[in-house]
Design a protein around this motif. Structure first.
Motif, PDB file in Angstrom:
ATOM      1  N   ILE A 262       0.861  -1.190   0.000  1.00  0.00           N
ATOM      2  CA  ILE A 262       0.000   0.000   0.000  1.00  0.00           C
ATOM      3  C   ILE A 262       0.889   1.229   0.000  1.00  0.00           C
ATOM      4  O   ILE A 262       1.648   1.450   0.946  1.00  0.00           O
ATOM      5  N   GLU A 263       0.790   2.015  -1.054  1.00  0.00           N
ATOM      6  CA  GLU A 263       1.556   3.264  -1.097  1.00  0.00           C
ATOM      7  C   GLU A 263       0.833   4.340  -0.296  1.00  0.00           C
ATOM      8  O   GLU A 263       1.376   4.914   0.631  1.00  0.00           O
ATOM      9  N   GLN A 264      -0.403   4.619  -0.667  1.00  0.00           N
ATOM     10  CA  GLN A 264      -1.202   5.626   0.022  1.00  0.00           C
ATOM     11  C   GLN A 264      -2.577   5.057   0.403  1.00  0.00           C
ATOM     12  O   GLN A 264      -3.051   5.271   1.502  1.00  0.00           O
ATOM     13  N   ALA A 265      -3.197   4.341  -0.530  1.00  0.00           N
ATOM     14  CA  ALA A 265      -4.512   3.756  -0.280  1.00  0.00           C
ATOM     15  C   ALA A 265      -4.705   2.557  -1.200  1.00  0.00           C
ATOM     16  O   ALA A 265      -4.139   2.492  -2.288  1.00  0.00           O
ATOM     17  N   ARG A 266      -5.530   1.630  -0.731  1.00  0.00           N
ATOM     18  CA  ARG A 266      -5.827   0.457  -1.551  1.00  0.00           C
ATOM     19  C   ARG A 266      -7.241  -0.011  -1.239  1.00  0.00           C
ATOM     20  O   ARG A 266      -7.656  -0.044  -0.085  1.00  0.00           O
ATOM     21  N   GLY A 267      -7.963  -0.362  -2.289  1.00  0.00           N
ATOM     22  CA  GLY A 267      -9.322  -0.865  -2.135  1.00  0.00           C
ATOM     23  C   GLY A 267      -9.356  -2.380  -2.151  1.00  0.00           C
ATOM     24  O   GLY A 267      -8.496  -3.029  -2.756  1.00  0.00           O
ATOM     25  N   PHE A 268     -10.371  -2.934  -1.493  1.00  0.00           N
ATOM     26  CA  PHE A 268     -10.558  -4.376  -1.423  1.00  0.00           C
ATOM     27  C   PHE A 268     -12.018  -4.697  -1.691  1.00  0.00           C
ATOM     28  O   PHE A 268     -12.912  -3.973  -1.235  1.00  0.00           O
ATOM     29  N   ARG A 269     -12.248  -5.773  -2.448  1.00  0.00           N
ATOM     30  CA  ARG A 269     -13.602  -6.212  -2.772  1.00  0.00           C
ATOM     31  C   ARG A 269     -13.738  -7.682  -2.397  1.00  0.00           C
ATOM     32  O   ARG A 269     -12.868  -8.492  -2.717  1.00  0.00           O
ATOM     33  N   PHE A 270     -14.843  -8.011  -1.736  1.00  0.00           N
ATOM     34  CA  PHE A 270     -15.135  -9.393  -1.362  1.00  0.00           C
ATOM     35  C   PHE A 270     -16.563  -9.704  -1.778  1.00  0.00           C
ATOM     36  O   PHE A 270     -17.447  -8.860  -1.636  1.00  0.00           O
TER      37      PHE A 270
ATOM     38  N   GLY B  64      -8.864   1.995   8.162  1.00  0.00           N
ATOM     39  CA  GLY B  64      -9.785   1.424   7.188  1.00  0.00           C
ATOM     40  C   GLY B  64     -11.150   2.081   7.220  1.00  0.00           C
ATOM     41  O   GLY B  64     -11.617   2.525   8.274  1.00  0.00           O
ATOM     42  N   PHE B  65     -11.777   2.134   6.059  1.00  0.00           N
ATOM     43  CA  PHE B  65     -13.150   2.611   5.928  1.00  0.00           C
ATOM     44  C   PHE B  65     -13.907   1.674   5.009  1.00  0.00           C
ATOM     45  O   PHE B  65     -13.328   1.108   4.070  1.00  0.00           O
ATOM     46  N   ILE B  66     -15.190   1.526   5.259  1.00  0.00           N
ATOM     47  CA  ILE B  66     -16.041   0.846   4.295  1.00  0.00           C
ATOM     48  C   ILE B  66     -16.115   1.766   3.089  1.00  0.00           C
ATOM     49  O   ILE B  66     -16.356   2.961   3.228  1.00  0.00           O
ATOM     50  N   ASP B  67     -15.846   1.217   1.932  1.00  0.00           N
ATOM     51  CA  ASP B  67     -15.752   2.014   0.703  1.00  0.00           C
ATOM     52  C   ASP B  67     -17.148   2.226   0.123  1.00  0.00           C
ATOM     53  O   ASP B  67     -17.536   1.584  -0.853  1.00  0.00           O
ATOM     54  N   SER B  68     -17.893   3.132   0.738  1.00  0.00           N
ATOM     55  CA  SER B  68     -19.266   3.414   0.330  1.00  0.00           C
ATOM     56  C   SER B  68     -19.571   4.871   0.641  1.00  0.00           C
ATOM     57  O   SER B  68     -19.576   5.277   1.814  1.00  0.00           O
ATOM     58  N   CYS B  69     -19.802   5.657  -0.384  1.00  0.00           N
ATOM     59  CA  CYS B  69     -20.112   7.072  -0.193  1.00  0.00           C
ATOM     60  C   CYS B  69     -21.438   7.210   0.563  1.00  0.00           C
ATOM     61  O   CYS B  69     -22.423   6.571   0.194  1.00  0.00           O
ATOM     62  N   PRO B  70     -21.480   8.025   1.615  1.00  0.00           N
ATOM     63  CA  PRO B  70     -22.727   8.195   2.368  1.00  0.00           C
ATOM     64  C   PRO B  70     -23.852   8.820   1.539  1.00  0.00           C
ATOM     65  O   PRO B  70     -25.016   8.700   1.901  1.00  0.00           O
ATOM     66  N   HIS B  71     -23.511   9.447   0.417  1.00  0.00           N
ATOM     67  CA  HIS B  71     -24.519  10.079  -0.419  1.00  0.00           C
ATOM     68  C   HIS B  71     -25.167   9.086  -1.373  1.00  0.00           C
ATOM     69  O   HIS B  71     -26.385   9.038  -1.488  1.00  0.00           O
ATOM     70  N   THR B  72     -24.359   8.283  -2.060  1.00  0.00           N
ATOM     71  CA  THR B  72     -24.904   7.396  -3.095  1.00  0.00           C
ATOM     72  C   THR B  72     -24.755   5.908  -2.798  1.00  0.00           C
ATOM     73  O   THR B  72     -25.396   5.093  -3.438  1.00  0.00           O
ATOM     74  N   GLY B  73     -23.868   5.563  -1.874  1.00  0.00           N
ATOM     75  CA  GLY B  73     -23.612   4.161  -1.582  1.00  0.00           C
ATOM     76  C   GLY B  73     -22.596   3.514  -2.501  1.00  0.00           C
ATOM     77  O   GLY B  73     -22.207   2.371  -2.292  1.00  0.00           O
ATOM     78  N   GLN B  74     -22.142   4.223  -3.519  1.00  0.00           N
ATOM     79  CA  GLN B  74     -21.162   3.657  -4.449  1.00  0.00           C
ATOM     80  C   GLN B  74     -19.761   3.745  -3.866  1.00  0.00           C
ATOM     81  O   GLN B  74     -19.495   4.585  -3.011  1.00  0.00           O
ATOM     82  N   PRO B  75     -18.840   2.873  -4.322  1.00  0.00           N
ATOM     83  CA  PRO B  75     -17.444   2.995  -3.894  1.00  0.00           C
ATOM     84  C   PRO B  75     -16.892   4.370  -4.299  1.00  0.00           C
ATOM     85  O   PRO B  75     -17.274   4.922  -5.329  1.00  0.00           O
ATOM     86  N   LEU B  76     -15.993   4.907  -3.485  1.00  0.00           N
ATOM     87  CA  LEU B  76     -15.420   6.213  -3.783  1.00  0.00           C
ATOM     88  C   LEU B  76     -14.596   6.207  -5.059  1.00  0.00           C
ATOM     89  O   LEU B  76     -14.684   7.122  -5.859  1.00  0.00           O
ATOM     90  N   SER B  77     -13.762   5.197  -5.223  1.00  0.00           N
ATOM     91  CA  SER B  77     -12.876   5.172  -6.384  1.00  0.00           C
ATOM     92  C   SER B  77     -13.444   4.274  -7.472  1.00  0.00           C
ATOM     93  O   SER B  77     -13.624   3.076  -7.259  1.00  0.00           O
ATOM     94  N   LEU B  78     -13.672   4.845  -8.612  1.00  0.00           N
ATOM     95  CA  LEU B  78     -14.092   4.060  -9.769  1.00  0.00           C
ATOM     96  C   LEU B  78     -12.906   3.794 -10.686  1.00  0.00           C
ATOM     97  O   LEU B  78     -13.057   3.173 -11.730  1.00  0.00           O
ATOM     98  N   PHE B  79     -11.721   4.259 -10.282  1.00  0.00           N
ATOM     99  CA  PHE B  79     -10.524   4.154 -11.110  1.00  0.00           C
ATOM    100  C   PHE B  79      -9.379   3.539 -10.311  1.00  0.00           C
ATOM    101  O   PHE B  79      -8.468   4.239  -9.880  1.00  0.00           O
ATOM    102  N   GLY B  80      -9.420   2.262 -10.071  1.00  0.00           N
ATOM    103  CA  GLY B  80      -8.344   1.608  -9.329  1.00  0.00           C
ATOM    104  C   GLY B  80      -8.289   2.090  -7.896  1.00  0.00           C
ATOM    105  O   GLY B  80      -9.314   2.197  -7.232  1.00  0.00           O
TER     106      GLY B  80
END
Length: 114
Positions: free
Chosen positions: A18-26, A46-62
């Motif tokens: 992990i350089e700065q941040a890394r996402g994980f999917r299960f 760690g944070f659950i990767d879910s925007c409180p506004h839309t519920g989508q993951p924050l990063s759509l680009f890696g």
């Protein structure tokens, strides 16, 4: 609770991966869990990767979670910005809300679910 969330003790990766941040999917059946781990030196958060506004993951680009200057987490869907220290939304449509914590820790050089 999300049935796809990894159990405590699950090894996610080595800290040096992990350089700065890394996402994980299960995935378990139809359930999907998205999590992200932020690194600051030898510490992780760690944070659950879910925007409180839309519920989508924050990063759509890696693993691009941070603003260009590296100061804030950024939702690539609509531009909300979050404090990396506590997940508080400071700009965008979900100001006043926050990312939910995901307990992670470093153990023997590995990042694990706590």
């Amino acid at each position: 609770m999300n049935p796809a969330a990894p159990a405590a003790g699950t090894v996610l990766c080595r800290l040096d991966e992990i350089e700065q941040a890394r996402g994980f999917r299960f995935r378990t059946d139809e359930a999907v869990f998205y999590g992200m781990v932020l690194r600051e030196g030898e510490a992780v958060r760690g944070f659950i990767d879910s925007c409180p506004h839309t519920g989508q993951p924050l990063s759509l680009f890696g693993d691009r979670y941070f603003t260009r200057d590296g100061r804030f987490l950024l939702c690539s869907g609509h531009g909300a910005m979050f404090e990396p220290k506590d997940g508080a939304c400071i700009a965008g449509p979900c100001v006043g809300r926050a990312l939910r914590p995901w307990p992670v820790a470093v153990s023997d050089g590995a990042v694990v679910v706590a």
